[in-house]
Design a protein around this motif. Sequence first.
Motif: not given
Length: 103
Positions: A38-51
């Motif tokens: 969950f932490k990995i997927l959440l961080s990937w989602l946040i990183f993608s939205l920021i990018a």
Amino acid sequence: MDEPWDFEFLSRIADSCLSFLSEFVDDWLANDMRVCIFKILLSWLIFSLIAIHFAWKVYGNTVNDMYYRQGTGQNGGTPDTAPHLSGWESRGGAGDTLKTHRD
């Protein structure tokens, strides 16, 4: 008379939210495999939205200008009708009859 019922309803919602949050915090601190995924997927989602946000900030005007036509007319720079084509009324030969639903 409706006030006790409203207070009871709101207190139930607040209690359920607090119990959900306490379970979530307990699971978050447990560090099992489910929480790690969950932490990995959440961080990937946040990183993608920021990018996406920064990419749109840098290239957004360029992309918008590529697909926005300047000028007057039906679709920006396009003329209302093509000059070499006539309208629907004069399409076909002179001897053609219009087809109806029965034909």
